[in-house]
Design a protein around this motif. Sequence first.
Motif, PDB file in Angstrom:
ATOM      1  N   SER A 131       0.665  -1.207  -0.168  1.00 19.04           N
ATOM      2  CA  SER A 131      -0.001  -0.001   0.136  1.00 19.04           C
ATOM      3  C   SER A 131       0.808   1.344  -0.407  1.00 19.04           C
ATOM      4  CB  SER A 131      -1.051   0.023   1.285  1.00 19.04           C
ATOM      5  OG  SER A 131      -0.313   0.122   2.594  1.00 19.04           O
ATOM      6  N   LEU A 182      -4.807  -3.098  -3.661  1.00 27.20           N
ATOM      7  CA  LEU A 182      -4.171  -1.919  -3.058  1.00 27.20           C
ATOM      8  C   LEU A 182      -5.550  -1.254  -2.224  1.00 27.20           C
ATOM      9  CD1 LEU A 182      -2.422   0.397  -2.493  1.00 27.20           C
ATOM     10  CD2 LEU A 182      -3.371   1.501  -4.678  1.00 27.20           C
ATOM     11  N   CYS A 186      -5.012  -0.961   1.990  1.00 23.22           N
ATOM     12  CA  CYS A 186      -5.062   0.079   2.880  1.00 23.22           C
ATOM     13  C   CYS A 186      -6.255   0.108   3.984  1.00 23.22           C
ATOM     14  CB  CYS A 186      -5.529   1.362   1.757  1.00 23.22           C
ATOM     15  SG  CYS A 186      -4.347   2.077   0.623  1.00 23.22           S
ATOM     16  N   TYR A 199     -10.962   5.522   0.145  1.00 17.78           N
ATOM     17  CA  TYR A 199      -9.569   5.676  -0.339  1.00 17.78           C
ATOM     18  C   TYR A 199      -9.427   7.057  -0.527  1.00 17.78           C
ATOM     19  CZ  TYR A 199      -5.445   4.734  -3.131  1.00 17.78           C
ATOM     20  OH  TYR A 199      -4.053   4.505  -3.603  1.00 17.78           O
TER      21      TYR A 199
END
Length: 348
Positions: A131, A182, A186, A199
């Motif tokens: 990440s 990804l 996160c 995000y």
Amino acid sequence: MPRAVRHEYEGAVYHVMCRGNNGQSIFESVHQEGYSKAPPVAVEEGSGQRLFLSTLQEVCEQAGWIVHVYVLMSNHYHLLLETPEANLVAGMKWLQGTYTQRFNAMFRCRGHLFQGRYKALPIEGDASYFSAVGNYIHLNPFRAGIAGMGPDNPLESYPWSSYPAYLGRSRKVPDWLELTRLINACGFDFGQPGSRAAYLAFLESRMKGEADQGAVEELVEKQLKRGWFVGGEDFRKRLALQLPGRTDNLRGEQRKAHGEVEAERLLQRALAELRLSEADLLGMKNNRPEKQAVAWLMKKSTTVTGVWIADRLSMGSRANISRALSALSNEVDEARQKLKQKMTQCAG
């Protein structure tokens, strides 16, 4: 200067980056030394970027690559790239060579497009490292001051990035671009509503300075700029085991890593030959022939420093390593001579 050794293995993840020759654009027609002086060709804006992405799509189809993140800047590109097969080198040769040929044909120019070798750092698969690298790439336009500076120029307005796709603002997400890993790394569940918005808020907080960099992010940024891998100590050791036997073709940090791994291997062989446990050896006095012999073996057969050996074998200062080398080199007695012969066999 020695070249960085390429690490290829199934399932490897890399941060791949390459710059234009002499700092020139790799997506637009320019006049640089080594290029033709023909008048610039009128092409639609963004044609170079679209050409690169279509070429990237082809190599992903051919090699089975998975791209997790990308950003195309004016004179360089970044990829967070996964290779299910161990084929980074072959794929990159095709990608950059084919794109250069197509670029030169499009803009009626010739010569080298890229500056030397591409940079490909293997990334540890742990979510924190993955990440950190992905977010670092997405924030590249912000750090360059071309997007993400305010509501009139948000980061997602930069078109040559995977970031708009992550927010669901691309008309079509290419098959070679994988968004799930990804987002999940996160801490957001990609399959759940609100993950894209979370995000977005996360990266905006980074741009506003509201979220401080953690220890992993700081380490990753340093490794991306100056290292040969991205990850922790265990990952470094595993990569070092893949390095070739010769060290004269390795860069400094790779040579150091190779030396330490080789020294550890020789230590275990020496312990087996001497029929000693590691605790027994470390507990010996510094002038014991067995301890001096192991120090001699590690120094003569690897690239590690005397300070490293002294610390590893609990021998105090580097001066004790010098004494050990002198004692074994002079072969002052039969016992040390026989030990030296045994250590030589271990090195073989």
